[in-house]
Design a protein around this motif. Structure first.
Motif, PDB file in Angstrom:
ATOM      1  N   MET A  94       0.834  -1.200   0.000  1.00 55.40           N
ATOM      2  CA  MET A  94       0.000   0.000   0.000  1.00 55.40           C
ATOM      3  C   MET A  94       0.866   1.245   0.000  1.00 55.40           C
ATOM      4  SD  MET A  94      -3.041  -1.007   2.659  1.00 55.40           S
ATOM      5  CE  MET A  94      -3.892   0.553   2.358  1.00 55.40           C
ATOM      6  N   LYS A  95       0.295   2.330  -0.392  1.00 53.13           N
ATOM      7  CA  LYS A  95       0.950   3.624  -0.359  1.00 53.13           C
ATOM      8  C   LYS A  95       0.173   4.551   0.574  1.00 53.13           C
ATOM      9  CE  LYS A  95       4.100   2.514  -3.326  1.00 53.13           C
ATOM     10  NZ  LYS A  95       5.495   2.331  -2.874  1.00 53.13           N
ATOM     11  N   PRO A  96       0.852   5.572   1.103  1.00 54.72           N
ATOM     12  CA  PRO A  96       0.153   6.465   2.036  1.00 54.72           C
ATOM     13  C   PRO A  96      -0.936   7.268   1.356  1.00 54.72           C
ATOM     14  CG  PRO A  96       2.324   7.334   1.488  1.00 54.72           C
ATOM     15  CD  PRO A  96       2.263   5.950   0.905  1.00 54.72           C
ATOM     16  N   ALA A  97      -1.888   7.707   2.160  1.00 56.62           N
ATOM     17  CA  ALA A  97      -2.914   8.621   1.663  1.00 56.62           C
ATOM     18  C   ALA A  97      -2.267   9.958   1.321  1.00 56.62           C
ATOM     19  CB  ALA A  97      -3.999   8.797   2.719  1.00 56.62           C
ATOM     20  N   ALA A  98      -2.927  10.740   0.508  1.00 54.65           N
ATOM     21  CA  ALA A  98      -2.389  12.037   0.089  1.00 54.65           C
ATOM     22  C   ALA A  98      -2.153  12.939   1.294  1.00 54.65           C
ATOM     23  CB  ALA A  98      -3.357  12.695  -0.888  1.00 54.65           C
ATOM     24  N   PHE A  99      -1.071  13.730   1.231  1.00 52.80           N
ATOM     25  CA  PHE A  99      -0.755  14.663   2.316  1.00 52.80           C
ATOM     26  C   PHE A  99      -0.010  15.871   1.759  1.00 52.80           C
ATOM     27  CE2 PHE A  99       2.614  11.506   2.010  1.00 52.80           C
ATOM     28  CZ  PHE A  99       3.759  12.282   1.915  1.00 52.80           C
ATOM     29  N   GLU A 100      -0.038  16.937   2.512  1.00 52.91           N
ATOM     30  CA  GLU A 100       0.741  18.144   2.193  1.00 52.91           C
ATOM     31  C   GLU A 100       2.139  17.975   2.783  1.00 52.91           C
ATOM     32  OE1 GLU A 100       0.822  22.944   3.267  1.00 52.91           O
ATOM     33  OE2 GLU A 100      -0.698  21.613   4.141  1.00 52.91           O
ATOM     34  N   TYR A 101       3.156  18.294   1.996  1.00 57.46           N
ATOM     35  CA  TYR A 101       4.536  18.122   2.440  1.00 57.46           C
ATOM     36  C   TYR A 101       5.186  19.482   2.680  1.00 57.46           C
ATOM     37  CZ  TYR A 101       9.533  16.938   2.222  1.00 57.46           C
ATOM     38  OH  TYR A 101      10.881  16.803   2.486  1.00 57.46           O
ATOM     39  N   CYS A 102       5.778  19.643   3.893  1.00 59.22           N
ATOM     40  CA  CYS A 102       6.494  20.879   4.236  1.00 59.22           C
ATOM     41  C   CYS A 102       7.911  20.523   4.668  1.00 59.22           C
ATOM     42  CB  CYS A 102       5.797  21.618   5.381  1.00 59.22           C
ATOM     43  SG  CYS A 102       4.084  22.060   5.066  1.00 59.22           S
ATOM     44  N   ARG A 103       8.883  21.323   4.253  1.00 59.72           N
ATOM     45  CA  ARG A 103      10.260  21.120   4.694  1.00 59.72           C
ATOM     46  C   ARG A 103      10.808  22.458   5.200  1.00 59.72           C
ATOM     47  NH1 ARG A 103      14.436  17.257   4.048  1.00 59.72           N
ATOM     48  NH2 ARG A 103      16.527  18.203   4.105  1.00 59.72           N
ATOM     49  N   PRO A 104      10.537  22.799   6.448  1.00 54.26           N
ATOM     50  CA  PRO A 104      10.991  24.080   7.008  1.00 54.26           C
ATOM     51  C   PRO A 104      12.509  24.118   7.149  1.00 54.26           C
ATOM     52  CG  PRO A 104      10.044  22.701   8.711  1.00 54.26           C
ATOM     53  CD  PRO A 104       9.765  22.009   7.423  1.00 54.26           C
ATOM     54  N   ALA A 105      13.047  25.326   7.115  1.00 49.37           N
ATOM     55  CA  ALA A 105      14.495  25.514   7.208  1.00 49.37           C
ATOM     56  C   ALA A 105      14.941  25.902   8.608  1.00 49.37           C
ATOM     57  CB  ALA A 105      14.950  26.582   6.209  1.00 49.37           C
ATOM     58  N   THR A 106      14.015  26.339   9.462  1.00 46.76           N
ATOM     59  CA  THR A 106      14.354  26.752  10.821  1.00 46.76           C
ATOM     60  C   THR A 106      13.363  26.143  11.803  1.00 46.76           C
ATOM     61  OG1 THR A 106      12.964  28.744  10.799  1.00 46.76           O
ATOM     62  CG2 THR A 106      15.223  28.959   9.939  1.00 46.76           C
ATOM     63  N   LEU A 107      13.753  26.138  13.069  1.00 46.54           N
ATOM     64  CA  LEU A 107      12.881  25.601  14.103  1.00 46.54           C
ATOM     65  C   LEU A 107      11.592  26.407  14.207  1.00 46.54           C
ATOM     66  CD1 LEU A 107      12.357  23.618  16.405  1.00 46.54           C
ATOM     67  CD2 LEU A 107      13.696  25.119  17.909  1.00 46.54           C
ATOM     68  N   SER A 108      11.707  27.712  14.106  1.00 47.06           N
ATOM     69  CA  SER A 108      10.499  28.545  14.188  1.00 47.06           C
ATOM     70  C   SER A 108       9.553  28.260  13.020  1.00 47.06           C
ATOM     71  CB  SER A 108      10.874  30.024  14.226  1.00 47.06           C
ATOM     72  OG  SER A 108      11.604  30.389  13.064  1.00 47.06           O
ATOM     73  N   ASP A 109      10.115  28.020  11.836  1.00 48.21           N
ATOM     74  CA  ASP A 109       9.273  27.673  10.685  1.00 48.21           C
ATOM     75  C   ASP A 109       8.593  26.320  10.906  1.00 48.21           C
ATOM     76  OD1 ASP A 109       9.979  29.999   9.393  1.00 48.21           O
ATOM     77  OD2 ASP A 109      11.512  29.072   8.130  1.00 48.21           O
ATOM     78  N   ALA A 110       9.335  25.381  11.509  1.00 48.95           N
ATOM     79  CA  ALA A 110       8.763  24.064  11.777  1.00 48.95           C
ATOM     80  C   ALA A 110       7.606  24.155  12.762  1.00 48.95           C
ATOM     81  CB  ALA A 110       9.837  23.130  12.314  1.00 48.95           C
ATOM     82  N   LEU A 111       7.773  24.966  13.809  1.00 45.32           N
ATOM     83  CA  LEU A 111       6.696  25.139  14.781  1.00 45.32           C
ATOM     84  C   LEU A 111       5.473  25.776  14.129  1.00 45.32           C
ATOM     85  CD1 LEU A 111       8.807  26.329  17.841  1.00 45.32           C
ATOM     86  CD2 LEU A 111       7.698  24.106  17.543  1.00 45.32           C
ATOM     87  N   ALA A 112       5.713  26.704  13.200  1.00 43.73           N
ATOM     88  CA  ALA A 112       4.591  27.319  12.490  1.00 43.73           C
ATOM     89  C   ALA A 112       3.879  26.296  11.611  1.00 43.73           C
ATOM     90  CB  ALA A 112       5.092  28.490  11.650  1.00 43.73           C
ATOM     91  N   GLU A 129      14.599  17.945  25.982  1.00 42.55           N
ATOM     92  CA  GLU A 129      14.354  19.358  25.681  1.00 42.55           C
ATOM     93  C   GLU A 129      13.299  19.468  24.589  1.00 42.55           C
ATOM     94  OE1 GLU A 129      17.873  21.467  24.684  1.00 42.55           O
ATOM     95  OE2 GLU A 129      18.909  20.983  26.554  1.00 42.55           O
ATOM     96  N   LEU A 130      12.283  20.292  24.846  1.00 37.60           N
ATOM     97  CA  LEU A 130      11.179  20.464  23.914  1.00 37.60           C
ATOM     98  C   LEU A 130      11.031  21.935  23.543  1.00 37.60           C
ATOM     99  CD1 LEU A 130       8.687  18.293  25.954  1.00 37.60           C
ATOM    100  CD2 LEU A 130       9.658  17.605  23.767  1.00 37.60           C
ATOM    101  N   ALA A 131      10.619  22.167  22.320  1.00 37.59           N
ATOM    102  CA  ALA A 131      10.255  23.514  21.882  1.00 37.59           C
ATOM    103  C   ALA A 131       8.831  23.467  21.359  1.00 37.59           C
ATOM    104  CB  ALA A 131      11.199  24.003  20.793  1.00 37.59           C
ATOM    105  N   GLY A 132       8.049  24.495  21.675  1.00 37.23           N
ATOM    106  CA  GLY A 132       6.660  24.506  21.250  1.00 37.23           C
ATOM    107  C   GLY A 132       6.149  25.916  21.082  1.00 37.23           C
ATOM    108  N   PRO A 133       4.883  26.054  20.753  1.00 31.50           N
ATOM    109  CA  PRO A 133       4.302  27.388  20.539  1.00 31.50           C
ATOM    110  C   PRO A 133       4.331  28.261  21.785  1.00 31.50           C
ATOM    111  CG  PRO A 133       2.605  25.672  20.569  1.00 31.50           C
ATOM    112  CD  PRO A 133       3.914  24.979  20.520  1.00 31.50           C
TER     113      PRO A 133
END
Length: 289
Positions: free
Chosen positions: A1-19, A135-139
């Motif tokens: 099987m293959k995964p269901a469709a999804f949106e792919y994001c590749r952030p360049a910074t930690l703040s972008d990843a949290l967003a 260590e965790l980072a979050g909103p």
């Protein structure tokens, strides 16, 4: 099987990843060794996949003020060969040799293993044994959680929505500390049926400090504080008697790999092996008088 469709994001910074994680159905992709198979079987179907492999903030291994900080994106194979870990925490390399197969070790990450929280996996057990802090980072900012509070059950941790594991921080062991990691699996590379990790520091012929943790025998790795207390000041030859009741209070699961009863029988055996091996290594590290 293959995964269901999804949106792919590749952030360049930690703040972008949290967003990017500020989404009703987002998952983090790091090593992907657990997530991708689950997606292929459609056990999970995230609407958004946030690939954090470009985050340099989550990489690196360094000694900092009495602790060793390991970035969450550190691969198992990288941890096994890192000079700082080999010198200060050789038990890491010993445990990494037990992680699945080469391909998994080359891609799987420390942060991913801790978040997956498999009670038989090597990193959750190491984190419990070595008094690691996550260590965790979050909103809402950064926070640090002791491993014992972070790991709750398979696939269950105290990580909150929108948070990312940034690093693992481990206190630098005292000089002369011997360490050992042992596990039993049906075949090399299989999931561990049960595992044990130990550290021992000697004062002459007596045990000055000891830690003991078991994996695969409960919903999360466990520290055996009662045995640690019993062995403080004891001679290493007393180890076997001290661990005879190591299975008391444990509630292992039955699964395709082993029965709960077999895991209970393994607990004192693996505890003894790990402690005796750590004690022997500690004696070899002791200065010659």
């Amino acid at each position: 099987m293959k995964p269901a469709a999804f949106e792919y994001c590749r952030p360049a910074t930690l703040s972008d990843a949290l967003a990017a994680l500020d989404h009703e159905d987002a998952k983090i992709l790091a090593g992907g060794q657990s997530l991708v198979p689950m997606m292929n079987f459609r056990l999970v179907q995230p609407a958004r996949l946030v690939d954090i492999n470009g985050l340099v903030e989550l990489t690196g291994i360094a000694e900092e003020g009495g602790t060793i900080r390991i970035g969450a994106l550190t691969r198992h194979a990288e941890a096994a060969r890192d000079a700082t870990l080999r010198r200060c925490l050789p038990v890491v390399g010993e445990a990494m040799a037990e992680v699945a197969h080469v391909a998994i070790r080359n891609r799987g990450t420390i942060g991913g293993s801790l978040c997956h929280a498999d009670p038989s996996a090597e990193w959750p057990l190491l984190a419990m044994l070595l008094d690691a802090a996550i260590e965790l980072a979050g909103p809402d900012g950064a926070r640090t959680v002791p491993a014992g509070d972070f790991l709750l059950a398979p696939l269950v941790t105290t990580i909150e929505e929108g948070e990312i594991v940034v690093a693992v921080r481990i206190p630098t062991p005292a000089p002369g500390t011997g360490m050992a990691f042992v596990e039993i699996a049906q075949r090399a590379g299989d999931f561990a049926v049960a595992a044990a990790g130990a550290t021992v520091r000697l004062d002459g012929e007596r045990i000055a400090e000891v830690r003991l943790a078991l994996g695969g025998v409960s919903d999360a790795p466990v520290r055996l504080h009662a045995i640690e207390a019993a062995l403080a000041g004891a001679h290493p030859r007393e180890i076997e008697a001290a661990v005879s009741d190591a299975a008391d209070g444990l509630e292992p699961n039955d699964d395709m790999h082993a029965s709960a009863d077999y895991r209970r029988r393994l607990a004192p055996v693996l505890a003894r092996r790990a402690l005796e091996r750590a004690a022997e290594r500690a004696s070899n590290l002791a200065p010659t008088r």
